[in-house]
Design a protein around this motif. Structure first.
Motif, PDB file in Angstrom:
ATOM      1  N   ALA A  97     -10.479   7.503   3.881  1.00  0.00           N
ATOM      2  CA  ALA A  97      -9.683   6.859   4.929  1.00  0.00           C
ATOM      3  C   ALA A  97     -10.531   5.877   5.737  1.00  0.00           C
ATOM      4  O   ALA A  97     -10.059   4.795   6.119  1.00  0.00           O
ATOM      5  N   ALA A  98     -11.802   6.239   6.003  1.00  0.00           N
ATOM      6  CA  ALA A  98     -12.675   5.349   6.764  1.00  0.00           C
ATOM      7  C   ALA A  98     -12.973   4.073   5.974  1.00  0.00           C
ATOM      8  O   ALA A  98     -12.967   2.968   6.525  1.00  0.00           O
ATOM      9  N   ILE A  99     -13.219   4.231   4.680  1.00  0.00           N
ATOM     10  CA  ILE A  99     -13.452   3.051   3.842  1.00  0.00           C
ATOM     11  C   ILE A  99     -12.186   2.201   3.796  1.00  0.00           C
ATOM     12  O   ILE A  99     -12.235   0.972   3.887  1.00  0.00           O
ATOM     13  N   GLY A 100     -11.029   2.865   3.670  1.00  0.00           N
ATOM     14  CA  GLY A 100      -9.759   2.143   3.651  1.00  0.00           C
ATOM     15  C   GLY A 100      -9.545   1.338   4.919  1.00  0.00           C
ATOM     16  O   GLY A 100      -9.091   0.188   4.868  1.00  0.00           O
ATOM     17  N   ALA A 101      -9.884   1.920   6.074  1.00  0.00           N
ATOM     18  CA  ALA A 101      -9.723   1.205   7.341  1.00  0.00           C
ATOM     19  C   ALA A 101     -10.620  -0.029   7.381  1.00  0.00           C
ATOM     20  O   ALA A 101     -10.212  -1.094   7.862  1.00  0.00           O
ATOM     21  N   THR A 102     -11.845   0.100   6.854  1.00  0.00           N
ATOM     22  CA  THR A 102     -12.758  -1.044   6.791  1.00  0.00           C
ATOM     23  C   THR A 102     -12.181  -2.150   5.914  1.00  0.00           C
ATOM     24  O   THR A 102     -12.245  -3.337   6.253  1.00  0.00           O
ATOM     25  N   LEU A 103     -11.600  -1.759   4.785  1.00  0.00           N
ATOM     26  CA  LEU A 103     -11.037  -2.733   3.853  1.00  0.00           C
ATOM     27  C   LEU A 103      -9.792  -3.403   4.425  1.00  0.00           C
ATOM     28  O   LEU A 103      -9.562  -4.596   4.207  1.00  0.00           O
ATOM     29  N   VAL A 104      -8.980  -2.645   5.146  1.00  0.00           N
ATOM     30  CA  VAL A 104      -7.791  -3.230   5.773  1.00  0.00           C
ATOM     31  C   VAL A 104      -8.203  -4.259   6.819  1.00  0.00           C
ATOM     32  O   VAL A 104      -7.624  -5.352   6.908  1.00  0.00           O
ATOM     33  N   GLU A 105      -9.214  -3.942   7.608  1.00  0.00           N
ATOM     34  CA  GLU A 105      -9.684  -4.863   8.645  1.00  0.00           C
ATOM     35  C   GLU A 105     -10.179  -6.179   8.044  1.00  0.00           C
ATOM     36  O   GLU A 105     -10.001  -7.251   8.631  1.00  0.00           O
ATOM     37  N   ALA A 106     -10.766  -6.095   6.824  1.00  0.00           N
ATOM     38  CA  ALA A 106     -11.263  -7.303   6.150  1.00  0.00           C
ATOM     39  C   ALA A 106     -10.198  -7.934   5.266  1.00  0.00           C
ATOM     40  O   ALA A 106     -10.489  -8.899   4.546  1.00  0.00           O
ATOM     41  N   ASP A 107      -8.966  -7.386   5.291  1.00  0.00           N
ATOM     42  CA  ASP A 107      -7.849  -7.877   4.479  1.00  0.00           C
ATOM     43  C   ASP A 107      -8.148  -7.785   2.978  1.00  0.00           C
ATOM     44  O   ASP A 107      -7.681  -8.593   2.184  1.00  0.00           O
ATOM     45  N   VAL A 108      -8.901  -6.762   2.606  1.00  0.00           N
ATOM     46  CA  VAL A 108      -9.154  -6.520   1.173  1.00  0.00           C
ATOM     47  C   VAL A 108      -7.976  -5.761   0.568  1.00  0.00           C
ATOM     48  O   VAL A 108      -7.542  -6.046  -0.552  1.00  0.00           O
ATOM     49  N   VAL A 109      -7.451  -4.767   1.293  1.00  0.00           N
ATOM     50  CA  VAL A 109      -6.264  -4.035   0.855  1.00  0.00           C
ATOM     51  C   VAL A 109      -5.213  -4.119   1.944  1.00  0.00           C
ATOM     52  O   VAL A 109      -5.511  -4.421   3.103  1.00  0.00           O
ATOM     53  N   ALA A 110      -3.972  -3.818   1.556  1.00  0.00           N
ATOM     54  CA  ALA A 110      -2.856  -3.985   2.488  1.00  0.00           C
ATOM     55  C   ALA A 110      -2.714  -2.837   3.466  1.00  0.00           C
ATOM     56  O   ALA A 110      -2.270  -3.032   4.598  1.00  0.00           O
ATOM     57  N   SER A 111      -3.072  -1.614   3.053  1.00  0.00           N
ATOM     58  CA  SER A 111      -2.885  -0.475   3.942  1.00  0.00           C
ATOM     59  C   SER A 111      -3.882   0.626   3.603  1.00  0.00           C
ATOM     60  O   SER A 111      -4.363   0.732   2.468  1.00  0.00           O
ATOM     61  N   VAL A 112      -4.184   1.424   4.612  1.00  0.00           N
ATOM     62  CA  VAL A 112      -5.075   2.565   4.413  1.00  0.00           C
ATOM     63  C   VAL A 112      -4.433   3.559   3.464  1.00  0.00           C
ATOM     64  O   VAL A 112      -5.098   4.137   2.594  1.00  0.00           O
ATOM     65  N   ASP A 113      -3.113   3.772   3.606  1.00  0.00           N
ATOM     66  CA  ASP A 113      -2.425   4.733   2.744  1.00  0.00           C
ATOM     67  C   ASP A 113      -2.557   4.364   1.272  1.00  0.00           C
ATOM     68  O   ASP A 113      -2.771   5.222   0.418  1.00  0.00           O
ATOM     69  N   ALA A 114      -2.413   3.066   0.967  1.00  0.00           N
ATOM     70  CA  ALA A 114      -2.516   2.630  -0.425  1.00  0.00           C
ATOM     71  C   ALA A 114      -3.914   2.886  -0.963  1.00  0.00           C
ATOM     72  O   ALA A 114      -4.092   3.353  -2.092  1.00  0.00           O
TER      73      ALA A 114
END
Length: 381
Positions: A97-114
């Motif tokens: 989840a922490a990595i997902g949040a980092t990626l969402v902030e950088a617009d790498v992925v659309a959502s943390v859930d995904a």
């Protein structure tokens, strides 16, 4: 009226008087009713199954085609493959989840859930390493997980501090990896925040491990991470703060005296017993400490050097040397903090190729081990 359109009274009376015919008609009606119930039940089951399939499709399939829109039925995801570039940092201990949040902030992925869904679906995802990564923006979550697992996505350099290296060797390695002058690294070492127990000495406090170096990192940051890691390992092994200095010094000697993992606890036992005067001198008698001070191989030490009183000559002075003599790893720190106990007072590495080391509490047996080493040395000189 004619008789063609009327039953005779005798026929009616005959049917009513036949009980077998009535029972057959009731059975037929019951059979038809049961068939209707089975047909209705089958229909209801089919409708329910279809409804389940529709709901499953909405939950699991729709997000794959939903672009950047999130909906209550599932996490939003980009269609991919992605474009542009983003630099992200994965920190040690980051969860999915922490990595997902980092990626969402950088617009790498659309959502943390995904991202979390893709992370949980990939058995290798737990192996994602801390570091700096160059990724595309607006990637599918499953592709982002794969990219972070790919070493080719790393933009930081690695620097490994082997167990038993001294500070000057670490400075040279770091300067090479960061492509800077070693003088910059040496100057950075003067800026470090050391624990009070180090008494201002860096030696021994640069923990032996592999470190990732971000492109914008400064040498002081990397060296400080090594110091902080030493503190973490001491705390993880429940070493009391008042023992930190002595444990680091002992661990550094253990690291330089033997190469085999199984020998470290025995050397820790010898150190404790020597300091407790097992040979009536209180001296460690370790070549490694004098090798550190003179900067020359142990087989080149002269008799004069071995007999001269200097701060690191443990053949002459009792107790521990003033500082550590190398960077210890966790196994050596654990051994120094928890010596196994016993009567070992001497040890000799009798084969420098294999690292075979023999331990004893008997001085005469020690002399036999020493002769065995000299024989090996003569045969392999």
């Amino acid at each position: 009226m004619t008789d063609l359109f009327h039953e005779s009274d005798s026929d009616v009376d005959h049917a009513e008087s036949d009980p077998r015919s009535a029972r057959a008609e009731r059975r037929l009606k019951a059979k038809r009713a049961a068939q209707r119930r089975r047909t209705m039940f089958t229909f209801v089951v089919m409708v329910m199954g279809l409804a389940i399939l529709v709901v499953a499709a909405l939950v699991f399939v729709r997000p794959l085609f939903s672009g950047n829109e999130s909906s209550p039925s599932g996490p939003g995801d980009y269609p991919g493959p992605g474009a542009g570039a983003a630099t992200i940092v994965v920190n040690a201990g980051d969860s999915g989840a922490a990595i997902g949040a980092t990626l969402v902030e950088a617009d790498v992925v659309a959502s943390v859930d995904a991202f979390v869904a893709a992370y949980n679906a990939n058995a290798s995802a737990a192996g994602i390493q801390p570091g700096t990564y160059e990724l595309m923006q607006q990637m599918r979550a499953v592709d982002a997980v794969t990219a972070v697992l790919d070493p080719a996505s790393r933009s930081d350099a690695g620097s490994t501090v082997p167990e038993g290296w001294r500070a000057t060797q670490i400075y040279a390695r770091l300067a090479e990896n960061m492509e800077i002058d070693v003088a910059e690294v040496e100057a950075a070492a003067d800026e470090l925040t050391l624990p009070d127990e180090a008494e201002g000495a860096v030696e021994g406090w640069l923990f032996a491990s592999t470190y990732r170096i971000a492109p914008e990192a400064e040498p002081a940051e990397v060296l400080q991470e090594m110091v902080d890691m030493t503190v973490t390992v001491l705390e993880r092994n429940d070493v009391p703060r008042e023992d930190w200095r002595d444990v680091i010094i002992k661990a550094s000697i253990i690291e330089r005296e033997v190469a085999r993992e199984e020998d470290r606890p025995n050397v820790a036992e010898v150190i404790e017993n020597r300091l407790a005067y097992c040979d009536d001198t209180g001296r460690l008698g370790m070549d490694s400490t004098l090798v550190y001070e003179l900067g020359k191989p142990g087989n080149e030490l002269t008799r004069t050097e071995l007999d001269t009183e200097t701060p690191y000559n443990t053949h002459v002075i009792p107790g521990l040397p003033p500082t550590a003599i190398a960077s210890p790893g966790e196994a050596a720190i654990a051994a120094a903090a928890n010596p196994p106990g016993g009567d070992f007072c001497y040890f000799v590495t009798v084969n420098l190729d294999t690292g075979e080391t023999k331990f004893t509490g008997d001085y005469q047996e020690f002399l036999q081990f020493r002769d065995e080493y000299r024989e090996w040395l003569d045969a392999n000189r």
